[in-house]
Motif scaffolding. Structure first.
Motif, PDB file in Angstrom:
ATOM      1  N   ALA A 287     -26.807 -49.811 -96.922  1.00 46.09           N
ATOM      2  CA  ALA A 287     -25.499 -50.018 -97.554  1.00 46.09           C
ATOM      3  C   ALA A 287     -24.547 -50.746 -96.616  1.00 46.09           C
ATOM      4  N   PRO A 288     -23.765 -51.658 -97.160  1.00 43.82           N
ATOM      5  CA  PRO A 288     -22.829 -52.432 -96.344  1.00 43.82           C
ATOM      6  C   PRO A 288     -21.518 -51.681 -96.117  1.00 43.82           C
ATOM      7  N   VAL A 289     -21.583 -50.572 -95.396  1.00 46.10           N
ATOM      8  CA  VAL A 289     -20.385 -49.756 -95.203  1.00 46.10           C
ATOM      9  C   VAL A 289     -19.949 -49.797 -93.748  1.00 46.10           C
ATOM     10  N   ASP A 290     -18.668 -49.489 -93.534  1.00 44.55           N
ATOM     11  CA  ASP A 290     -18.118 -49.492 -92.185  1.00 44.55           C
ATOM     12  C   ASP A 290     -18.296 -48.160 -91.484  1.00 44.55           C
ATOM     13  N   GLY A 291     -18.485 -47.100 -92.243  1.00 45.93           N
ATOM     14  CA  GLY A 291     -18.646 -45.789 -91.633  1.00 45.93           C
ATOM     15  C   GLY A 291     -19.121 -44.770 -92.645  1.00 45.93           C
ATOM     16  N   LEU A 292     -19.359 -43.577 -92.142  1.00 48.49           N
ATOM     17  CA  LEU A 292     -19.863 -42.492 -92.970  1.00 48.49           C
ATOM     18  C   LEU A 292     -18.953 -41.281 -92.856  1.00 48.49           C
ATOM     19  N   VAL A 293     -18.794 -40.580 -93.958  1.00 47.61           N
ATOM     20  CA  VAL A 293     -18.034 -39.341 -93.997  1.00 47.61           C
ATOM     21  C   VAL A 293     -19.027 -38.187 -93.949  1.00 47.61           C
ATOM     22  N   LEU A 294     -18.853 -37.315 -92.983  1.00 48.02           N
ATOM     23  CA  LEU A 294     -19.689 -36.127 -92.887  1.00 48.02           C
ATOM     24  C   LEU A 294     -18.919 -34.960 -93.479  1.00 48.02           C
ATOM     25  N   GLY A 295     -19.445 -34.386 -94.529  1.00 50.64           N
ATOM     26  CA  GLY A 295     -18.819 -33.224 -95.144  1.00 50.64           C
ATOM     27  C   GLY A 295     -19.390 -31.948 -94.570  1.00 50.64           C
ATOM     28  N   LEU A 296     -18.526 -31.080 -94.108  1.00 50.32           N
ATOM     29  CA  LEU A 296     -18.970 -29.823 -93.534  1.00 50.32           C
ATOM     30  C   LEU A 296     -19.863 -29.054 -94.504  1.00 50.32           C
ATOM     31  N   GLU A 297     -19.588 -29.198 -95.793  1.00 48.96           N
ATOM     32  CA  GLU A 297     -20.374 -28.491 -96.797  1.00 48.96           C
ATOM     33  C   GLU A 297     -21.741 -29.132 -97.039  1.00 48.96           C
ATOM     34  N   SER A 298     -21.958 -30.336 -96.562  1.00 49.38           N
ATOM     35  CA  SER A 298     -23.203 -31.066 -96.833  1.00 49.38           C
ATOM     36  C   SER A 298     -24.188 -31.079 -95.675  1.00 49.38           C
ATOM     37  N   ILE A 299     -23.678 -31.122 -94.436  1.00 47.72           N
ATOM     38  CA  ILE A 299     -24.593 -31.226 -93.293  1.00 47.72           C
ATOM     39  C   ILE A 299     -25.438 -29.963 -93.169  1.00 47.72           C
ATOM     40  N   GLU A 300     -26.615 -30.114 -92.554  1.00 51.63           N
ATOM     41  CA  GLU A 300     -27.544 -28.991 -92.423  1.00 51.63           C
ATOM     42  C   GLU A 300     -26.913 -27.805 -91.705  1.00 51.63           C
ATOM     43  N   SER A 301     -26.222 -28.069 -90.600  1.00 45.91           N
ATOM     44  CA  SER A 301     -25.578 -27.006 -89.828  1.00 45.91           C
ATOM     45  C   SER A 301     -24.606 -27.632 -88.832  1.00 45.91           C
ATOM     46  N   MET A 302     -23.725 -26.813 -88.300  1.00 48.73           N
ATOM     47  CA  MET A 302     -22.799 -27.295 -87.273  1.00 48.73           C
ATOM     48  C   MET A 302     -23.569 -27.764 -86.036  1.00 48.73           C
ATOM     49  N   GLU A 303     -24.732 -27.194 -85.803  1.00 51.95           N
ATOM     50  CA  GLU A 303     -25.544 -27.568 -84.647  1.00 51.95           C
ATOM     51  C   GLU A 303     -26.069 -29.001 -84.765  1.00 51.95           C
ATOM     52  N   SER A 304     -26.089 -29.556 -85.974  1.00 53.91           N
ATOM     53  CA  SER A 304     -26.576 -30.926 -86.161  1.00 53.91           C
ATOM     54  C   SER A 304     -25.512 -31.975 -85.847  1.00 53.91           C
ATOM     55  N   LEU A 305     -24.258 -31.557 -85.677  1.00 56.05           N
ATOM     56  CA  LEU A 305     -23.184 -32.529 -85.405  1.00 56.05           C
ATOM     57  C   LEU A 305     -23.413 -33.352 -84.146  1.00 56.05           C
ATOM     58  N   PRO A 306     -23.755 -32.749 -83.000  1.00 58.20           N
ATOM     59  CA  PRO A 306     -23.983 -33.583 -81.809  1.00 58.20           C
ATOM     60  C   PRO A 306     -25.075 -34.628 -82.024  1.00 58.20           C
ATOM     61  N   GLU A 307     -26.122 -34.271 -82.741  1.00 53.88           N
ATOM     62  CA  GLU A 307     -27.205 -35.216 -83.016  1.00 53.88           C
ATOM     63  C   GLU A 307     -26.715 -36.368 -83.893  1.00 53.88           C
ATOM     64  N   LEU A 308     -25.896 -36.059 -84.885  1.00 52.48           N
ATOM     65  CA  LEU A 308     -25.338 -37.103 -85.750  1.00 52.48           C
ATOM     66  C   LEU A 308     -24.423 -38.038 -84.960  1.00 52.48           C
ATOM     67  N   VAL A 309     -23.572 -37.470 -84.120  1.00 55.76           N
ATOM     68  CA  VAL A 309     -22.660 -38.294 -83.305  1.00 55.76           C
ATOM     69  C   VAL A 309     -23.456 -39.169 -82.347  1.00 55.76           C
ATOM     70  N   LYS A 310     -24.462 -38.612 -81.712  1.00 60.11           N
ATOM     71  CA  LYS A 310     -25.277 -39.387 -80.771  1.00 60.11           C
ATOM     72  C   LYS A 310     -26.008 -40.523 -81.480  1.00 60.11           C
TER      73      LYS A 310
END
Length: 75
Positions: free
Chosen positions: A37-60
């Motif tokens: 997709a030709p997008v500039d960024g992504l929105v991460l919804g707290l209700e959608s991500i697998e867990s809070m522990e996955s945030l560092p992996e997504l940011v990296k």
């Protein structure tokens, strides 16, 4: 339901800046959206991500500059 890449492409051609809010669950899903997709960024919804522990992996994997965090708060 996945977002419409053709609609996104048309909006970008009209000069819009787009950020996907597509129920991203994990790094694989996020990378797939960035690739297709030709997008500039992504929105991460707290209700959608697998867990809070996955945030560092997504940011990296995607870079904090390409992400916005959405938090649903319930009263």
């Amino acid at each position: 339901r996945e977002p419409s890449v053709s609609v996104a492409t048309e909006l970008v051609s009209l000069g819009f800046t787009l950020w996907w809010d597509a129920g991203i669950r994990d790094v694989g899903h996020a990378k797939e959206l960035r690739r297709t997709a030709p997008v500039d960024g992504l929105v991460l919804g707290l209700e959608s991500i697998e867990s809070m522990e996955s945030l560092p992996e997504l940011v990296k994997a995607l870079g904090a500059e390409n992400l916005v965090m959405s938090i649903d708060l319930r009263a």
